[in-house]
Design a protein around this motif. Structure first.
Motif, PDB file in Angstrom:
ATOM      1  N   ASP A  86      17.956  -2.944  17.887  1.00  0.00           N
ATOM      2  CA  ASP A  86      17.466  -4.307  18.161  1.00  0.00           C
ATOM      3  C   ASP A  86      18.331  -5.328  17.421  1.00  0.00           C
ATOM      4  O   ASP A  86      19.295  -4.947  16.761  1.00  0.00           O
ATOM      5  CB  ASP A  86      15.994  -4.426  17.724  1.00  0.00           C
ATOM      6  N   SER A  91      14.807  -1.804  12.722  1.00  0.00           N
ATOM      7  CA  SER A  91      15.449  -2.628  13.752  1.00  0.00           C
ATOM      8  C   SER A  91      16.829  -2.072  14.089  1.00  0.00           C
ATOM      9  O   SER A  91      17.216  -1.971  15.260  1.00  0.00           O
ATOM     10  CB  SER A  91      15.551  -4.078  13.267  1.00  0.00           C
ATOM     11  N   LYS A 119      16.594   1.147  16.069  1.00  0.00           N
ATOM     12  CA  LYS A 119      16.289   0.921  17.483  1.00  0.00           C
ATOM     13  C   LYS A 119      17.421   0.211  18.223  1.00  0.00           C
ATOM     14  O   LYS A 119      17.364   0.057  19.450  1.00  0.00           O
ATOM     15  CB  LYS A 119      15.023   0.061  17.617  1.00  0.00           C
TER      16      LYS A 119
END
Lengths: 337, 410
Positions: free
Chosen positions: B204, B199, B202
């Motif tokens: 995110d 996560s 990325k």
């Protein structure tokens, strides 16, 4: 087309994938700034950035566990285990998690990870830098196990492994990183330049998993090998003078059973060559499959030429190593049987 | 020849009581509720090193929420938490009985630990991911996972979402933020860290929460996960569910005689919180604190959830063989369902009548789900197509699986 050794070809495969797929990343011991003890990841951190290629703690279990979590998230991690001999702390992760995740979750989660590991002997690495553990992965359903024998295949197979949605163990025969080695240890070292398989395209291409290569056509006996042993087989066949057909499996799971069966049905004889110790080795599975499918075509017993059932011994490297002489003797025995 | 030094003695930890003894927890130091300080979420780890030795509690013995960790939840949230916990207990009791009736092969109850999954499921977001232990069905209960799908999985019947491939209760529910369970304890702890790292990789905003039992902290998986979480500052909450018992081995066998499990965080440079795992409000506050740290790139937190396994390890276990009878009733931190109920009553937001009505509603919901599952079939009376046995090993079955399927005549 450029000439590459196997290290450069593997590096090129990783470079291509880091460039083309933003969800790929590489980690492992010493793979970042330094570029790996065998230099396979050299320059990748500098070119692609810290988060795409970085060092990991000395923790094979942790490396594979985190890779599985990343894979479940949607990434395609490529991890390096410095030597295949060191992979055992990660075995639980590979067997209990990576290989089982898709099945037990009915496809909700899966681990599209690639685990690279240099393997095999012939480098005077003793028992902790020489082993060939392919059979312990082949036995685990849910894992794929790939072993290249030349730079062209190494790049194409590695890209195919990374793009594959199942976990792949990618074993790199380190004795042939820099040049082919046919087991004649008293000869001059060879380099890849000018050898078959050393011309490697710059960009992306794949060599499909599960397709064997017919390296040499022959009429009288089928030799099955992979990795370094493909080169040893060529020397052994030449030494024996036997008209042998040589198959390079390239991946042992998935296994190209069709190519094997077609060849053995034609020749009626088979010698299996691998560096791993013989008892319980992958040659046993090959031998069983062949007798199940080709029994009535066989003219002589299937032979296995393999490492002895000892740990990989340092001073006795060439006594242990199944070299061309042992293969040649087996080929002749097979023909005379 | 012997030296003058004393004879060496091998120490084998033993619990304070065994069957036939009076249960006692006098050896535990339980501080009063509300006494542990609540540092700011952004505090550096070096300023948090007392926390692993405290015990974060919010609910006092009278059911009042006290002290700096009080999350000040609305009555609606408290009632939703109570509902998820009570549903878990009701479901567990019913399915445990069904096992005794021979309708399935195996079951594990969460009894006494219902607050953990229910609460943390409510604190974390829908896109976050839990890497649970097998005593956390309350996570799914708090997110209204269909009861009949649980029943079908437990029966391994034709409607089993996992196609009959997995032992009862080892669920997988990606859409509910619930990672695939396995009977190998501990082996998903590192995956939680990897998921969280992904996560962050990325960019995110999702975080992960991983779980391991106190007994399993002895596995390498635990230390590997903490190492990676610390090194890469992974946005993950790592929880040790300390329910005092690993089958028949008391927590001393995992090292609890000399330190706390939260204190394992110290050597990794991570914050360690020790939390009353039977206190819904304390779990909420600690989880929220750790989640905020994770979401603000401050990295991982280790949380020890101090609780008690009130039932047996599984349907294959009989705790009367190794621990004093009546231990659960003597647990100094009480029962998580009763304590949250008491709190709601104390607030004037709940009463016995409403509780009985809720219990009746949940009993009926479980009864209906079991009935629906039984209509499909319990274990052995119904199963998915045997073809499913050969699917999902690889993305596409290879020739071996196709041949073997044919060999079986399907």
């Amino acid at each position: 087309m450029p000439t590459m050794n196997m290290i450069q070809a593997l590096n090129s495969a990783l470079d291509v994938m880091l460039t083309e797929d933003p969800d790929t990343l590489i980690f492992g011991e010493d793979v970042g700034y330094f570029g790996g003890v065998f230099r396979v990841t050299e320059g990748l951190q500098r070119k692609h950035g810290l988060t795409r290629c970085f060092d990991a703690p000395i923790s094979e279990g942790g490396i594979v566990a985190t890779a599985i979590g990343m894979g479940a998230y949607g990434l395609r991690p490529i991890v390096e285990i410095q030597f295949a001999d060191y992979i055992l702390p990660a075995y639980d992760q590979l067997v209990s998690e990576a290989a089982r995740l898709r099945y037990r979750s009915n496809g909700e989660f899966f681990a599209p990870i690639t685990v690279r590991a240099p393997y095999g002997g012939g480098i005077f690495g003793g028992q902790t830098h020489s082993q060939s553990p392919e059979a312990i992965f082949a036995h685990i359903t849910g894992l794929k196990t790939v072993i290249p024998s030349n730079p062209y295949d190494a790049k194409g197979l590695l890209i195919a492994a990374i793009e594959d949605d199942d976990p792949v163990i990618f074993l790199e025969p380190k004795r042939i990183y820099n040049g082919p080695f046919d087991g004649r240890y008293d000869q001059l070292l060879k380099v890849w330049a000018g050898e078959p398989g050393a011309e490697v395209p710059e960009g992306r291409y794949t060599v499909p998993l599960g397709k064997a290569a017919l390296v040499r056509k022959g009429a009288d006996v089928t030799v099955i090998a992979y990795g370094t042993m493909v080169h040893v087989a060529q020397a052994g066949i030449a030494e024996s003078g036997v008209d042998a057909e040589l198959i390079d499996l390239r991946s042992i799971v998935p296994l190209d059973i069709e190519t094997i069966v077609a060849s053995v049905r034609k020749t009626g004889r088979c010698v299996i060559l691998h560096e791993a110790s013989r008892f319980g080795g992958f040659g046993g599975e090959l031998s069983a499959l062949i007798q199940e499918r080709c029994f009535y075509h066989l003219k002589s017993p299937i032979e296995r030429v393999a490492g002895w059932d000892t740990p990989y011994p340092h001073a006795f490297e060439w006594d242990y190593f199944p070299g061309p002489k042992r293969l040649a003797a087996a080929l002749i025995r097979t023909l005379e049987a | 020849m012997m030296s003058n030094t004393p004879k060496l003695q091998l120490h084998i930890p033993t619990p304070p009581g065994r069957p036939g003894d009076e249960p006692t927890f006098d050896h535990l130091e339980i501080p009063p509720a509300g006494t542990v300080r609540r540092p700011d979420m952004s505090a550096p780890e070096a300023d948090l090193r007392d926390l692993p030795y405290g015990l974060i509690r919010v609910l006092d013995d009278a059911g009042r929420a006290v002290g700096p960790w009080n999350p000040n939840l609305s009555a609606d949230r408290l009632r939703a938490g109570l509902r998820a916990m009570l549903l878990t207990r009701t479901f567990d009791e019913r399915l445990f009985r069904l096992h005794r009736q021979g309708k399935t092969s195996f079951y594990m109850k969460s009894e006494g630990e219902e607050a953990i999954g229910a609460c943390q499921s409510m604190v974390l977001g829908r896109d976050d991911m839990a890497f649970p232990t097998y005593r956390m069905v309350s996570w799914l209960m708090a997110r209204d996972y269909p009861l009949v799908d649980l029943v079908n999985q437990i029966f391994s019947n034709a409607q089993d979402p996992l196609k009959g491939r997995q032992l009862p209760i080892l669920y997988s529910a990606r859409q509910y933020g619930f990672y695939s369970l396995s009977g190998n304890v501990g082996s998903r702890f590192g995956a939680a860290v990897g998921w969280a790292m992904a996560s962050a990789f990325k960019g995110d905003d999702k975080i992960a929460i991983g779980y391991i039992g106190e007994g399993t902290t002895a596995e390498g998986d635990f230390h590997e996960a903490l190492t990676f979480a610390s090194v890469y500052r992974a946005p993950v909450i790592l929880c040790v569910t300390n329910n005092q018992w690993a089958i028949s081995s008391f927590s001393g066998i995992a090292g609890a005689e000399t330190t706390t499990f939260a204190a394992k965080a110290l050597a990794y440079g991570l914050p360690g919180l020790r939390v009353d795992g039977n206190d819904f409000l304390a779990i909420w506050a600690a989880t929220e604190w750790a989640a905020e740290r994770a979401r603000s790139n401050r990295g991982a937190t280790l949380i020890e959830l101090f609780t008690y396994r009130a039932g047996g390890h599984s349907t294959s276990d009989d705790p009367s063989k190794y621990r004093p009878a009546g231990e659960a009733a003597k647990w100094p931190l009480g029962d998580p369902v009763e304590r949250l109920k008491q709190h709601l009553v104390a607030l004037g937001e709940w009463d016995e009548t409403r509780h009985q009505a809720l219990q009746a509603e949940l009993t009926e919901a479980v009864r209906a789900a079991v009935k629906e599952g039984e209509a499909v079939g319990c274990l052995g009376k119904s199963k998915p197509s045997v073809r499913e046995m050969f699917e999902g090993v690889f993305k596409e079955p290879d020739w071996r699986l196709i041949e073997q399927r044919r060999e079986l005549g399907i």
